[in-house]
Write an enzyme that holds these catalytic residues in place. Structure first.
Site, short mmCIF file in Angstrom:
data_model
loop_
_atom_site.label_atom_id
_atom_site.label_comp_id
_atom_site.label_asym_id
_atom_site.label_seq_id
_atom_site.Cartn_x
_atom_site.Cartn_y
_atom_site.Cartn_z
N CYS A 1 28.02 -5.75 -7.11
CA CYS A 1 26.73 -5.09 -6.84
C CYS A 1 26.85 -3.62 -6.45
CB CYS A 1 26.02 -5.73 -5.66
SG CYS A 1 26.12 -7.47 -5.59
N HIS B 1 21.63 -13.99 -8.41
CA HIS B 1 21.79 -13.34 -9.71
C HIS B 1 22.80 -14.10 -10.58
CE1 HIS B 1 20.56 -9.35 -7.66
NE2 HIS B 1 19.61 -9.66 -8.51
N GLU C 1 24.30 -1.68 -8.79
CA GLU C 1 24.42 -2.47 -10.02
C GLU C 1 23.06 -2.93 -10.55
OE1 GLU C 1 27.03 -6.17 -11.28
OE2 GLU C 1 25.63 -6.75 -9.72
N LEU D 1 16.98 -7.21 1.65
CA LEU D 1 16.41 -8.53 1.32
C LEU D 1 17.44 -9.64 1.47
CD1 LEU D 1 14.53 -7.51 -1.95
CD2 LEU D 1 13.50 -7.94 0.29
#
Ligand code: CIR
Length: 243
Positions: A238, A156, A64, A16
């Site tokens: 991540c 994030h 993560e 993504l």
């Protein structure tokens, strides 16, 4: 310390992309950079577990997002993107060896990248992947105090703020409201995604001004090449779950 990682899948090109233009990914280069990252984790004192690639999940290298690991419990998330929900199964299986497991349930959605644990407090970023129902569940499942943080333009919370020392955070104020972090020493950075492992900060090459600011504070820095997975919004936090 143990780091759970997962090999880069052959489908990673379909990962993504949210706040950037899609660019092709060089699979071999991504895998070589991931090996370098695992070496950095080892050099910082981790035993590294490498789970096999899961080709049906293009974003599955970003382990993560699938769990929050605390001293007493591991919370398995319910990732905000449909295409990522199935990534949690194998992570839950791997984590049962280390912690009691609890699970975020619908209608909550939560990506681990939105969770920053600073001592007794859990900060949760209100991103497009994480909702208020998740905040309530994290509070209930962990018994910890949970603070919501507003985000704008970052995927994030940990794309916008991470911890780099006992009293120091790295942050980009354009993306995050820092008022919940009053009292912390803030280093401002264009790229705030850094991974603190024991006393070493693993950090992407290419941001010399931030590297210098970290070193000036006496922080040990280990640079890694991380630009390939960055094309699909992946950073250094991540790619591992630290236990
Ligand atoms: C995604 O959009 O979900 C992935 N392409 C990138 C996830 C990065 N994870 C993280 O920052 N914790």
């Amino acid at each position: 310390m143990i780091a759970i990682t997962r090999e880069v899948p052959s489908t990673v090109d379909q990962g993504l992309v949210t706040y950037r233009e899609r660019q092709p990914i060089d699979l071999e280069r991504a895998r070589a950079q991931h090996r370098q990252y695992r070496d950095a984790l080892r050099a910082a004192g981790c035993e590294v577990i490498v789970l096999p690639a899961e080709d049906e999940y293009p974003d599955s290298v970003f382990v993560e997002d699938t769990a929050i690991v605390l001293d007493d419990v591991a919370v398995i998330t319910r990732p905000g993107a449909d295409s990522r929900r199935g990534e949690t199964r194998s992570i839950a299986a791997a984590l049962t060896a280390f912690r009691p497991i609890v699970q975020i349930e619908a209608p909550a959605t939560l990506d681990g990248g939105d969770v920053l644990v600073l001592d007794d407090l859990i900060f949760v970023g209100m991103s497009t992947r994480t909702n208020e129902a998740a905040v309530a569940q994290v509070r209930e499942l962990t018994g910890r105090s949970v603070v919501c943080v507003d985000l704008h333009g970052a995927l994030h919370l940990k794309s916008a703020v991470t911890r780099v020392g006992p009293e120091t955070i790295l942050a980009n104020r354009e993306w995050v409201d820092l008022s919940p972090f009053a009292g912390w020493d803030v280093i401002e950075a264009r790229e705030p995604n850094a991974l603190l492992v024991n006393d070493t900060v693993i950090y992407p090459r290419g941001y010399p001004e931030t590297e210098a600011a970290l070193r000036e504070r006496g922080i040990k820095v280990c640079l890694v090449d991380a630009d390939e997975l960055a094309k699909i919004d992946g950073g250094v936090t991540c790619c591992s779950l630290l236990i």
